[in-house]
Enzyme design. Structure first.
Site, PDB file in Angstrom:
ATOM      1  N   ARG A   6      47.006 -21.565  30.830  1.00  0.00           N
ATOM      2  CA  ARG A   6      46.009 -22.762  31.672  1.00  0.00           C
ATOM      3  C   ARG A   6      44.567 -22.034  30.876  1.00  0.00           C
ATOM      4  O   ARG A   6      44.501 -20.701  30.802  1.00  0.00           O
ATOM      5  CB  ARG A   6      46.259 -22.861  32.832  1.00  0.00           C
ATOM      6  CG  ARG A   6      46.753 -23.110  33.724  1.00  0.00           C
ATOM      7  CD  ARG A   6      47.163 -23.631  35.347  1.00  0.00           C
ATOM      8  NE  ARG A   6      47.327 -22.238  35.615  1.00  0.00           N
ATOM      9  CZ  ARG A   6      46.459 -22.233  37.558  1.00  0.00           C
ATOM     10  NH1 ARG A   6      46.254 -23.026  37.653  1.00  0.00           N
ATOM     11  NH2 ARG A   6      46.831 -21.134  38.157  1.00  0.00           N
ATOM     12  N   HIS A  60      49.908 -26.542  31.715  1.00  0.00           N
ATOM     13  CA  HIS A  60      50.460 -25.681  32.072  1.00  0.00           C
ATOM     14  C   HIS A  60      51.309 -24.975  30.719  1.00  0.00           C
ATOM     15  O   HIS A  60      52.008 -25.420  30.363  1.00  0.00           O
ATOM     16  CB  HIS A  60      50.941 -25.209  33.678  1.00  0.00           C
ATOM     17  CG  HIS A  60      51.332 -23.401  33.964  1.00  0.00           C
ATOM     18  ND1 HIS A  60      52.771 -23.379  33.827  1.00  0.00           N
ATOM     19  CD2 HIS A  60      50.448 -23.198  35.081  1.00  0.00           C
ATOM     20  CE1 HIS A  60      52.756 -22.189  33.795  1.00  0.00           C
ATOM     21  NE2 HIS A  60      51.213 -21.965  34.772  1.00  0.00           N
ATOM     22  N   ASP A 106      58.483  -5.659  34.975  1.00  0.00           N
ATOM     23  CA  ASP A 106      59.062  -6.207  35.399  1.00  0.00           C
ATOM     24  C   ASP A 106      60.250  -7.057  34.237  1.00  0.00           C
ATOM     25  O   ASP A 106      60.373  -6.807  33.458  1.00  0.00           O
ATOM     26  CB  ASP A 106      59.215  -6.661  36.815  1.00  0.00           C
ATOM     27  CG  ASP A 106      57.390  -8.324  35.948  1.00  0.00           C
ATOM     28  OD1 ASP A 106      57.748  -8.550  35.320  1.00  0.00           O
ATOM     29  OD2 ASP A 106      56.299  -7.936  36.389  1.00  0.00           O
ATOM     30  N   ASP A 141      52.691  -7.683  32.647  1.00  0.00           N
ATOM     31  CA  ASP A 141      51.949  -9.054  32.418  1.00  0.00           C
ATOM     32  C   ASP A 141      50.579  -7.930  31.613  1.00  0.00           C
ATOM     33  O   ASP A 141      49.461  -9.457  30.138  1.00  0.00           O
ATOM     34  CB  ASP A 141      51.146  -9.414  33.676  1.00  0.00           C
ATOM     35  CG  ASP A 141      49.708 -10.197  33.738  1.00  0.00           C
ATOM     36  OD1 ASP A 141      49.434 -10.269  32.930  1.00  0.00           O
ATOM     37  OD2 ASP A 141      49.905 -10.557  34.867  1.00  0.00           O
ATOM     38  N   LYS A 175      41.894 -19.021  31.618  1.00  0.00           N
ATOM     39  CA  LYS A 175      42.779 -18.097  32.897  1.00  0.00           C
ATOM     40  C   LYS A 175      43.172 -17.290  32.190  1.00  0.00           C
ATOM     41  O   LYS A 175      42.990 -17.070  30.694  1.00  0.00           O
ATOM     42  CB  LYS A 175      44.243 -18.631  33.544  1.00  0.00           C
ATOM     43  CG  LYS A 175      44.533 -20.007  33.880  1.00  0.00           C
ATOM     44  CD  LYS A 175      43.576 -19.535  35.379  1.00  0.00           C
ATOM     45  CE  LYS A 175      43.308 -20.815  36.659  1.00  0.00           C
ATOM     46  NZ  LYS A 175      43.118 -19.946  37.963  1.00  0.00           N
ATOM     47  N   ASP A 216      48.524 -13.316  29.572  1.00  0.00           N
ATOM     48  CA  ASP A 216      49.317 -12.915  30.720  1.00  0.00           C
ATOM     49  C   ASP A 216      50.667 -12.342  29.610  1.00  0.00           C
ATOM     50  O   ASP A 216      51.012 -13.670  28.721  1.00  0.00           O
ATOM     51  CB  ASP A 216      49.655 -13.727  31.162  1.00  0.00           C
ATOM     52  CG  ASP A 216      50.763 -13.535  32.530  1.00  0.00           C
ATOM     53  OD1 ASP A 216      51.882 -12.540  32.489  1.00  0.00           O
ATOM     54  OD2 ASP A 216      51.071 -13.675  33.684  1.00  0.00           O
ATOM     55  N   CYS A 256      53.845 -13.079  30.089  1.00  0.00           N
ATOM     56  CA  CYS A 256      54.771 -13.976  29.927  1.00  0.00           C
ATOM     57  C   CYS A 256      54.809 -15.188  29.142  1.00  0.00           C
ATOM     58  O   CYS A 256      55.670 -15.887  28.541  1.00  0.00           O
ATOM     59  CB  CYS A 256      55.193 -14.119  31.402  1.00  0.00           C
ATOM     60  SG  CYS A 256      53.886 -15.428  32.165  1.00  0.00           S
ATOM     61  N   TYR A 257      53.719 -15.421  28.681  1.00  0.00           N
ATOM     62  CA  TYR A 257      53.135 -16.814  27.564  1.00  0.00           C
ATOM     63  C   TYR A 257      53.087 -16.596  26.811  1.00  0.00           C
ATOM     64  O   TYR A 257      53.037 -17.701  25.700  1.00  0.00           O
ATOM     65  CB  TYR A 257      51.224 -17.147  27.913  1.00  0.00           C
ATOM     66  CG  TYR A 257      51.554 -17.849  29.921  1.00  0.00           C
ATOM     67  CD1 TYR A 257      52.365 -19.159  29.920  1.00  0.00           C
ATOM     68  CD2 TYR A 257      50.569 -16.956  31.187  1.00  0.00           C
ATOM     69  CE1 TYR A 257      52.269 -19.140  31.588  1.00  0.00           C
ATOM     70  CE2 TYR A 257      51.136 -17.306  32.123  1.00  0.00           C
ATOM     71  CZ  TYR A 257      51.589 -19.130  32.485  1.00  0.00           C
ATOM     72  OH  TYR A 257      51.819 -19.222  33.440  1.00  0.00           O
ATOM     73  N   HIS A 272      58.625 -10.066  33.046  1.00  0.00           N
ATOM     74  CA  HIS A 272      57.998 -10.301  31.960  1.00  0.00           C
ATOM     75  C   HIS A 272      58.398  -9.002  30.738  1.00  0.00           C
ATOM     76  O   HIS A 272      58.383  -9.883  29.511  1.00  0.00           O
ATOM     77  CB  HIS A 272      56.592  -9.185  32.388  1.00  0.00           C
ATOM     78  CG  HIS A 272      55.630 -10.086  33.264  1.00  0.00           C
ATOM     79  ND1 HIS A 272      55.914 -10.202  34.196  1.00  0.00           N
ATOM     80  CD2 HIS A 272      54.509 -10.695  32.568  1.00  0.00           C
ATOM     81  CE1 HIS A 272      55.489 -11.275  34.934  1.00  0.00           C
ATOM     82  NE2 HIS A 272      54.052 -11.806  33.879  1.00  0.00           N
TER      83      HIS A 272
END
Length: 440
Positions: free
Chosen positions: A259, A217, A379, A372, A262, A265, A267-268, A382
């Site tokens: 991951r 992750h 938010d 995201d 997936k 996103d 945040c990654y 993020h």
């Protein structure tokens, strides 16, 4: 209908995300230059306004995050710091006072006043206070009791638990060691057996899981790698496979997924790009050997100069008339840089400009906040990690933290080519000849 029924839920969600993202990219590419430049602006004032309003007053919907109030402080304050906005004295005082009421008598910080201490909220509180800075903020942290709290969270296995009788995972290890490092209270007791635990969490894919036997992750990979760097045991990890796993999490949308298989996103942008840069600097600064990792190509300084020169707009060539033998003739913007500076440049192992495109076009909300992905609401979480990842992407060409990025490393900065549109990745069709959406 039979063909449609064979598409899984995951595939359908991926189709929708790709359609949204590539639609945004295509619209951007078709826009006028002035519109393009506006769209990739970070809209700093609106971002600051969004964050300041949240820091001063949150609505009733945030009551579900009552146990995460230090995190809310950290997400907002770290974002404000990245944007270079100062805090007024009253706001600084209120932050210090509030976090002081979250500090527990036996050490550590809870999620709010009167709540039990927790490693995650302790990490958020300490980093918030360090970001505020100054004697008042730093002296408010009880280092002696924090040291006692960290020892209580230490498990016999070598790892850490998040709270008394709580879960043990790589996140707990990172927050504990990060706090200890920042407060200068690291010792052999805290690090004993910790490397063994982190190594046991590295998976067959190369990434790091939250606990042994789980799935690799992005968040845990950053936490595990950073922990091993802080305790000087990073060479115990299989760094080649870790790098391979991390760089391949950047997908066709140019953002990162957390991951395998997936969705992308925002945040990654931080959680995955940061390990790539940490590893790249480890290879560069410590002469670590790279074996069997075909994707790693750090190149030579001459390669970078030639690469930069090839990509320059022809009209930029007039800007190097005043250059001397020590200047960077390949930078393309007529900016003087010494050869020492050139030696501190490197080739990122991921597409840094592509990542910036995803953040600025797909995650950013022009009226404030980051999200995201398209269709999602912004938010503070993020916003924090999109901005953090954006900074990582912009500095990815630098071998160390003291080397600022060139203007060409930052999307939207192309002052010497006013008529050149920003490039966007090719956007393959998502519809086949039968009108059926397909995997790209």
């Amino acid at each position: 209908m039979e063909e449609l029924s064979s598409i899984t839920v995951s595939q359908r969600e991926q189709f929708l995300v790709q359609n949204d993202v590539f639609g945004i990219y295509n619209d951007f590419h078709a826009s006028e230059i002035a519109t393009q430049k506006y769209l990739v602006e970070i809209q700093r004032d609106k971002q600051v306004d969004y964050l300041m309003k949240g820091l001063k007053q949150l609505g009733p919907l945030f009551s579900s995050l009552d146990a995460n109030r230090p995190w809310l402080c950290y997400w907002m304050l770290h974002s404000i710091a990245l944007l270079g906005e100062p805090l007024d004295d009253d706001l600084e005082h209120n932050i210090i006072d509030f976090l002081g009421r979250c500090q527990c008598s036996d050490g550590g910080y809870g999620g709010g006043p009167g709540q039990l201490p927790h490693l995650a909220t302790s990490y958020a509180a300490v980093n918030t206070l360090v970001t505020v800075g100054g004697d008042k903020a730093l002296s408010s942290i009880n280092r002696e009791k924090m040291s006692c709290f960290l020892r209580r969270m230490k498990d016999r296995s070598g790892g850490f638990r998040m709270h008394d009788m709580g879960e043990m995972d790589v996140r707990a290890c990172y927050t504990a060691i990060s706090i200890a490092s920042i407060l200068n209270i690291m010792d052999d007791e805290l690090t004993r057996g910790l490397g063994d635990y982190i190594v046991s969490c590295q998976t067959y894919e190369g990434g790091i899981a939250g606990e042994p036997g789980s799935e690799a992750h992005g968040g845990y990979t950053y936490c595990g790698l950073a922990t091993m760097i802080l305790i000087n045991e990073v060479n115990r990890l299989d760094l080649d496979t870790l790098m391979d796993w991390a760089v391949h999490r950047q997908g066709v949308e140019m953002g990162f997924q957390g991951r395998t298989n997936k969705l992308v996103d925002g945040c990654y942008t931080f959680w995955q790009a940061a390990p790539c840069v940490l590893l790249q600097r480890l290879y560069s600064n410590h002469d670590l050997e790279v074996h069997g990792s075909s994707h790693i190509s750090l190149g030579t300084d001459a390669d970078h100069k030639e690469h930069d020169h090839d990509e320059d707009d022809p009209e930029d060539s007039d800007d190097d008339d005043d250059s001397d033998e020590d200047s960077d003739e390949g930078c393309g913007h007529g900016v003087q840089h010494t050869s020492t500076y050139i030696n501190r440049r490197t080739q990122p192992v991921f597409d840094s400009l592509g990542l910036q495109r995803y953040v600025l076009l797909c995650s950013k909300k022009s009226d404030g906040g980051f999200r995201d992905k398209p269709r999602k609401a912004p938010d503070f979480y993020h916003t924090c990690y999109c901005l953090s990842g954006l900074s990582v992407a912009q500095h990815a060409w630098s071998k160390d933290e003291d080397t600022p990025p060139l203007t060409r490393d930052i999307l939207a900065h192309d002052p010497f080519s006013p008529h050149k549109k920003l490039s966007i990745p090719n956007t393959p069709s998502l519809v086949d000849g039968n009108g059926m959406k397909r995997v790209v």
